[in-house]
Motif scaffolding. Structure first.
Motif, PDB file in Angstrom:
ATOM      1  N   ILE A 518       0.865  -1.020   0.156  1.00 60.23           N
ATOM      2  CA  ILE A 518       0.093  -0.083  -0.517  1.00 60.23           C
ATOM      3  C   ILE A 518       0.755   1.128  -0.186  1.00 60.23           C
ATOM      4  O   ILE A 518       1.611   1.062   0.024  1.00 60.23           O
ATOM      5  N   VAL A 519       0.494   2.003  -0.670  1.00 62.94           N
ATOM      6  CA  VAL A 519       1.482   3.357  -0.699  1.00 62.94           C
ATOM      7  C   VAL A 519       0.188   4.678  -0.349  1.00 62.94           C
ATOM      8  O   VAL A 519      -0.915   4.454  -0.826  1.00 62.94           O
ATOM      9  N   VAL A 520       1.009   4.923   0.339  1.00 59.10           N
ATOM     10  CA  VAL A 520      -0.333   6.809   1.235  1.00 59.10           C
ATOM     11  C   VAL A 520       0.442   7.637   0.539  1.00 59.10           C
ATOM     12  O   VAL A 520       1.521   7.657   1.290  1.00 59.10           O
ATOM     13  N   THR A 521      -0.272   8.608  -0.157  1.00 58.41           N
ATOM     14  CA  THR A 521       0.464   9.561  -0.213  1.00 58.41           C
ATOM     15  C   THR A 521      -0.692  10.896   0.330  1.00 58.41           C
ATOM     16  O   THR A 521      -1.301  10.431   0.996  1.00 58.41           O
ATOM     17  N   THR A 522       0.243  12.688   0.395  1.00 57.92           N
ATOM     18  CA  THR A 522      -0.244  13.108   1.687  1.00 57.92           C
ATOM     19  C   THR A 522      -0.646  14.313   1.068  1.00 57.92           C
ATOM     20  O   THR A 522       1.061  14.867   0.448  1.00 57.92           O
ATOM     21  N   GLY A 523      -1.051  14.723   0.074  1.00 56.30           N
ATOM     22  CA  GLY A 523      -0.938  16.439  -0.454  1.00 56.30           C
ATOM     23  C   GLY A 523      -1.030  15.948  -2.038  1.00 56.30           C
ATOM     24  O   GLY A 523      -0.547  14.834  -2.626  1.00 56.30           O
ATOM     25  N   GLY A 524      -1.567  16.873  -3.077  1.00 48.39           N
ATOM     26  CA  GLY A 524      -1.747  16.458  -4.567  1.00 48.39           C
ATOM     27  C   GLY A 524      -2.405  16.255  -4.973  1.00 48.39           C
ATOM     28  O   GLY A 524      -3.194  15.542  -6.584  1.00 48.39           O
ATOM     29  N   VAL A 525      -3.637  16.164  -4.134  1.00 47.37           N
ATOM     30  CA  VAL A 525      -4.935  15.487  -4.706  1.00 47.37           C
ATOM     31  C   VAL A 525      -5.546  16.491  -4.775  1.00 47.37           C
ATOM     32  O   VAL A 525      -7.296  16.206  -4.936  1.00 47.37           O
ATOM     33  N   ALA A 561      -7.001   4.583  -5.129  1.00 50.66           N
ATOM     34  CA  ALA A 561      -6.948   3.707  -6.795  1.00 50.66           C
ATOM     35  C   ALA A 561      -6.447   1.990  -6.853  1.00 50.66           C
ATOM     36  O   ALA A 561      -5.523   1.841  -5.846  1.00 50.66           O
ATOM     37  N   THR A 562      -5.975   1.472  -7.423  1.00 50.56           N
ATOM     38  CA  THR A 562      -5.235   0.938  -7.208  1.00 50.56           C
ATOM     39  C   THR A 562      -4.550   0.308  -9.092  1.00 50.56           C
ATOM     40  O   THR A 562      -5.059   1.193  -9.777  1.00 50.56           O
ATOM     41  N   LEU A 563      -3.410  -0.557  -8.585  1.00 50.44           N
ATOM     42  CA  LEU A 563      -2.827  -1.065 -10.220  1.00 50.44           C
ATOM     43  C   LEU A 563      -2.011  -1.950  -9.766  1.00 50.44           C
ATOM     44  O   LEU A 563      -1.828  -2.343  -8.665  1.00 50.44           O
ATOM     45  N   GLU A 564      -1.974  -2.760 -11.123  1.00 51.48           N
ATOM     46  CA  GLU A 564      -0.971  -3.884 -11.073  1.00 51.48           C
ATOM     47  C   GLU A 564       0.777  -3.268 -11.719  1.00 51.48           C
ATOM     48  O   GLU A 564       0.680  -3.104 -12.172  1.00 51.48           O
ATOM     49  N   HIS A 565       1.221  -4.620 -10.459  1.00 53.78           N
ATOM     50  CA  HIS A 565       2.667  -3.450 -10.848  1.00 53.78           C
ATOM     51  C   HIS A 565       3.629  -5.399 -10.879  1.00 53.78           C
ATOM     52  O   HIS A 565       3.310  -6.007  -9.296  1.00 53.78           O
ATOM     53  N   LYS A 566       4.040  -6.008 -11.723  1.00 50.82           N
ATOM     54  CA  LYS A 566       4.909  -6.944 -11.830  1.00 50.82           C
ATOM     55  C   LYS A 566       3.795  -8.561 -10.643  1.00 50.82           C
ATOM     56  O   LYS A 566       4.220  -8.946 -10.297  1.00 50.82           O
ATOM     57  N   GLY A 567       2.434  -7.803 -11.570  1.00 47.84           N
ATOM     58  CA  GLY A 567       1.823  -9.416 -11.896  1.00 47.84           C
ATOM     59  C   GLY A 567       0.836  -9.228 -10.039  1.00 47.84           C
ATOM     60  O   GLY A 567       0.319 -10.241  -9.697  1.00 47.84           O
ATOM     61  N   LYS A 568       1.034  -8.099  -9.185  1.00 44.43           N
ATOM     62  CA  LYS A 568       0.867  -7.963  -8.345  1.00 44.43           C
ATOM     63  C   LYS A 568      -0.468  -6.456  -8.229  1.00 44.43           C
ATOM     64  O   LYS A 568       0.583  -5.515  -8.515  1.00 44.43           O
ATOM     65  N   THR A 569      -1.539  -6.995  -7.320  1.00 42.07           N
ATOM     66  CA  THR A 569      -2.222  -6.168  -6.899  1.00 42.07           C
ATOM     67  C   THR A 569      -1.391  -4.670  -5.934  1.00 42.07           C
ATOM     68  O   THR A 569      -1.348  -4.719  -4.563  1.00 42.07           O
ATOM     69  N   LYS A 570      -1.164  -3.514  -6.902  1.00 44.62           N
ATOM     70  CA  LYS A 570      -1.070  -2.551  -5.270  1.00 44.62           C
ATOM     71  C   LYS A 570      -1.842  -1.142  -5.245  1.00 44.62           C
ATOM     72  O   LYS A 570      -2.814  -1.242  -5.815  1.00 44.62           O
ATOM     73  N   ILE A 571      -2.366  -0.858  -4.113  1.00 45.67           N
ATOM     74  CA  ILE A 571      -3.381  -0.034  -3.233  1.00 45.67           C
ATOM     75  C   ILE A 571      -2.727   1.380  -3.419  1.00 45.67           C
ATOM     76  O   ILE A 571      -0.942   1.374  -2.403  1.00 45.67           O
ATOM     77  N   VAL A 572      -3.411   2.252  -3.841  1.00 43.72           N
ATOM     78  CA  VAL A 572      -2.690   3.709  -3.553  1.00 43.72           C
ATOM     79  C   VAL A 572      -4.246   4.207  -2.815  1.00 43.72           C
ATOM     80  O   VAL A 572      -5.236   4.526  -3.064  1.00 43.72           O
ATOM     81  N   PHE A 573      -3.491   4.979  -1.731  1.00 41.33           N
ATOM     82  CA  PHE A 573      -4.478   6.242  -0.912  1.00 41.33           C
ATOM     83  C   PHE A 573      -4.218   7.428  -0.881  1.00 41.33           C
ATOM     84  O   PHE A 573      -2.677   7.504  -0.460  1.00 41.33           O
ATOM     85  N   GLY A 574      -4.632   8.389  -1.537  1.00 44.29           N
ATOM     86  CA  GLY A 574      -4.297   9.305  -1.771  1.00 44.29           C
ATOM     87  C   GLY A 574      -4.838  10.604  -1.135  1.00 44.29           C
ATOM     88  O   GLY A 574      -6.344  10.864  -1.563  1.00 44.29           O
ATOM     89  N   LEU A 575      -4.008  10.785  -0.063  1.00 44.35           N
ATOM     90  CA  LEU A 575      -5.232  11.429   0.760  1.00 44.35           C
ATOM     91  C   LEU A 575      -4.669  13.217   0.957  1.00 44.35           C
ATOM     92  O   LEU A 575      -3.880  13.206   0.491  1.00 44.35           O
ATOM     93  N   PRO A 576      -5.709  13.957   1.507  1.00 46.23           N
ATOM     94  CA  PRO A 576      -5.125  15.848   1.050  1.00 46.23           C
ATOM     95  C   PRO A 576      -4.219  15.847   2.409  1.00 46.23           C
ATOM     96  O   PRO A 576      -3.470  14.967   3.154  1.00 46.23           O
ATOM     97  N   GLY A 577      -3.249  16.563   2.196  1.00 45.72           N
ATOM     98  CA  GLY A 577      -2.582  17.797   2.421  1.00 45.72           C
ATOM     99  C   GLY A 577      -2.625  17.954   3.789  1.00 45.72           C
ATOM    100  O   GLY A 577      -1.736  18.406   4.795  1.00 45.72           O
ATOM    101  N   ASN A 578      -3.700  19.168   3.507  1.00 49.50           N
ATOM    102  CA  ASN A 578      -3.828  19.092   5.342  1.00 49.50           C
ATOM    103  C   ASN A 578      -3.772  18.180   6.372  1.00 49.50           C
ATOM    104  O   ASN A 578      -4.109  16.963   6.336  1.00 49.50           O
TER     105      ASN A 578
END
Length: 687
Positions: A518-525, A561-578
């Motif tokens: 899982i990738v969790v980002t903050t900001g940029g959404v 969002a979800t995406l496929e990377h090297k045959g595996k499903t990866k999870i992405v949470f784009g959280l607000p920056g505040n």
């Protein structure tokens, strides 16, 4: 020449665990300066290109050190574990013994190189007992406990670490590339007349790596052993630059196809429909799956979820046991005088048989002797006769008529043989682990834990330790989210800060996909001209964006969002920056996703009823209002006290908050909630 640290794009990014072993640091009486300094050396990329995945402090206990090394090697599968402390001659210095117990192969070259370099500095280094080697694909290196000694030894070992990691990973290309560089250097040295018949000695240092370095003029200097390298400065105070946190010197090799120049042509309205929170949560939970099952030692299983039921191989108790301290008797003898012979103590097996007119002294938990069918507690007896020295009871009187089975636990009365003691989906807390120990189960099948990477984005962000300059703010989001992940007990990776550029963001995300689930980002959404996350996900990573706007306050631009990377499903949470938005949305979306992936059958958080402490104005969007709780002695329903100004940038509103009051959206007939009204509240902290 190619320096063997190889701080270029082909050098491996190394996942590192730092383990401080110190009684004083563990109990808080001393500061962990050595471990923090090693963490800083890794994160700034001074010696290796690495990411500190986990860091911990444990006492000088052999079993705890072994368990931690096994967990980090076999479960987290780290590339490198650096231990600091416990390598001397003191009675409790057992780090080398614990390390040897888990190693599959020793690396004497690393040990010799570090000792040699240390002896060049101080003769006291001869008392240091360092052990290095590998377990599986993990390299484990013992370092001294002092900040200076560990820093010096780490620099010496760092010359060999990237190549060792490539070897353990089985990266054939990188290994061959290194060998080719070594051979090329050797050939060049022969052409320049530096070889005198000792080609192998010139080709490799004691660590198996080239010795060439360059002076400031760019000309090759005389050959030096890695142990002769200048020692690094102690970096406890950190770099003063804006973002040296994660070896950004090697980044920006990725090229994004997102056009960042046409600012005036950007969309003025979001193309994504706004959806209710309940729907967003359902989408998240439907998109994540249980992770694979793995065996886990019970010493490392706290907080894990069972993937297979556990059954008792033996009954408990395995024998008829006494519930009281007293006397084992035949119930049919009734009350009256008994002769006393011997005793049955816990852990012993009584040899004598109780017959009519006799009894046996017995302790709680001890086996009931043959012939006895009742236990009379000592309070229901009196002494009739004892030996002259008072050491032996000869006769006692039973004061109350016993009944058959009195104060006896029958075989299997607590747990029957073959009984299911724990079932699939149960969370293993302290009591559950004790139950496993009781039935003799030391390894259980659990669902794997997701590894979560946390990335902050924004040109305005600097590290927490950095001084503020005009236009900059310190990044708090990573600190909060990484702490939340630690509280959940899941492994995490600090991905640092990404500048507002599609290339940088793509590089960070691409690197993260190799390390985390899982990738969790903050900001940029949001809708700013520098908000590139959704574009990079769609254009470059071919991700599926399930939603990018949620009807809630705070947290409206939350993206999933979800995406496929090297045959595996990866999870992405784009959280607000505040800061507040990122915490609130973390509890609503990220935490349930982690729970489901880890095997929790009920991943949603606990919701309770609370009374509001004042009139509250409702927002056009459903609001998650931060509050603390108090209880009145005569009222079971707690009162929720707002934490004040709820603006999403005000992190103070999260201080002491234990719940999020789930306030409905305003409507023409309802613009506020009156004091004392009941509302739902999501529990997010200790209540």
């Amino acid at each position: 020449m190619i320096p063997l640290k190889m701080a270029d794009r082909d050098s491996p990014n190394i996942n590192v665990g730092i383990l401080t072993i110190s009684d004083s640091c563990y109990n808080g009486s001393a500061t962990d300066r050595s471990g923090e300094n090693l963490k800083h050396l890794v994160e700034t990329g001074k010696l290796i290109k690495g990411t500190v995945v986990t860091k911990d402090i444990i006492p000088d206990e052999l079993d705890q050190i072994k368990a931690k090394l096994l967990h980090w090697s076999d479960h987290l599968k780290l590339d490198l574990i650096l231990t600091t402390g416990g390598t001397g001659f003191a009675h409790r210095d057992v780090t080398p013994e614990a390390t040897k117990a888990v190693l599959e192969k020793e690396a004497m070259g690393l040990t010799v190189a570090m000792l040699k370099g240390s002896l060049d500095i101080t003769p006291m280094a001869m008392l240091t007992r360092l052990v290095c080697g590998s377990r599986g694909s993990t390299l484990i290196i013992n370092l001294p406990g002092s900040t200076k000694g560990s820093s010096e030894c780490f620099q010496i070992a760092s010359v060999a670490i990237p190549h060792a990691v490539d070897l353990l990973r089985g990266h054939k290309y990188q290994v061959e590339r290194t060998h080719s560089a070594l051979q090329a250097e050797h050939n060049l040295s022969q052409q320049h007349g530096h070889s005198h018949g000792h080609s192998q000695e010139k080709l490799h240092s004691s660590s198996g790596l080239p010795r060439s370095r360059h002076n400031s003029s760019g000309h090759q200097s005389s050959r030096m052993s890695p142990t002769a390298l200048p020692h690094p400065p102690l970096l406890n105070d950190g770099d003063k630059g804006n973002n040296h946190h994660h070896h950004h010197h090697h980044r920006c090799h990725a090229h994004s196809h997102v056009n960042a120049d046409q600012v005036a042509l950007r969309s003025r309205e979001s193309p994504y429909p706004i959806i209710p929170v309940k729907q967003a949560v359902s989408i998240v939970l439907e998109s994540v799956s249980l992770l694979p099952v793995e065996p886990v030692e019970i010493t490392c299983a706290l907080g894990r979820y069972l993937a297979a039921s556990v059954y008792a191989a033996d009954p408990l108790p395995p024998f008829c046991a006494s519930i009281k301290d007293g006397y084992a008797v035949k119930a049919e003898d009734g009350a009256g005088v008994r002769m006393v012979y011997g005793e049955s103590s816990a852990g012993d097996v009584p040899e004598k048989t109780v017959t009519s007119g006799f009894c046996m002294r017995i302790n709680t938990g001890a086996p009931v002797p043959n012939g006895a069918d009742a236990v009379v507690q000592v309070e229901d007896t009196e002494l009739v006769e004892a030996s002259v020295d008072g050491k032996t009871e000869i006769q006692i009187r039973i004061l109350k008529f016993p009944t058959v089975g009195q104060d006896i636990r029958p075989v299997g009365s607590d747990i029957e043989k073959g009984q299911e003691v724990l079932s699939v989906g149960q969370r293993l807390g302290p009591s559950e682990l004790g139950l496993l120990a009781t039935v003799g189960v030391t390894t259980v099948q659990c669902y794997s834990l997701p590894t979560v990477g946390v990335l902050s984005t924004g040109n305005e962000l600097v590290e927490p330790h950095a001084p503020l300059t005009e236009g900059k703010i310190r990044d708090s989001n990573r600190t909060v989210l990484l702490a939340q992940l630690k509280e959940l007990g899941v492994p995490s990776v600090d991905l640092g800060i990404a500048r507002d550029s599609p290339d940088t963001l793509l590089q960070k995300l691409s690197d993260a996909m190799d390390m985390v689930d899982i990738v969790v980002t903050t900001g940029g959404v949001s809708m700013g001209d520098k908000d590139y996350l959704k574009q990079v996900l769609l254009v470059d990573l071919k991700a599926k964006i399930h939603f990018a706007r949620v009807l809630m306050k705070p947290g409206k631009p939350t993206t999933f969002a979800t995406l496929e990377h090297k045959g595996k499903t990866k999870i992405v949470f784009g959280l607000p920056g505040n800061p507040v938005s990122s915490i609130v949305t973390c509890h609503l979306y990220l935490v349930p996703a982690i729970r489901k992936m880890s095997g929790c059958p009920n991943p949603l958080g606990t919701v309770i009823k609370v009374k509001v402490d004042r009139d509250l104005i409702l927002d056009p969007r459903p609001e998650y209002h931060r509050a603390s709780l108090t209880w009145d002695a005569d009222d079971a329903t707690p009162t929720a006290h707002t934490t004040g100004n709820q603006i999403s940038s005000r992190l103070l509103s999260m201080s002491c908050a234990s719940v999020l009051m789930m306030l409905p959206a305003s409507s023409p007939g309802a613009s506020h909630i009156p004091k004392g009204a009941l509302v739902d509240a999501l529990v997010i902290g200790p209540v």
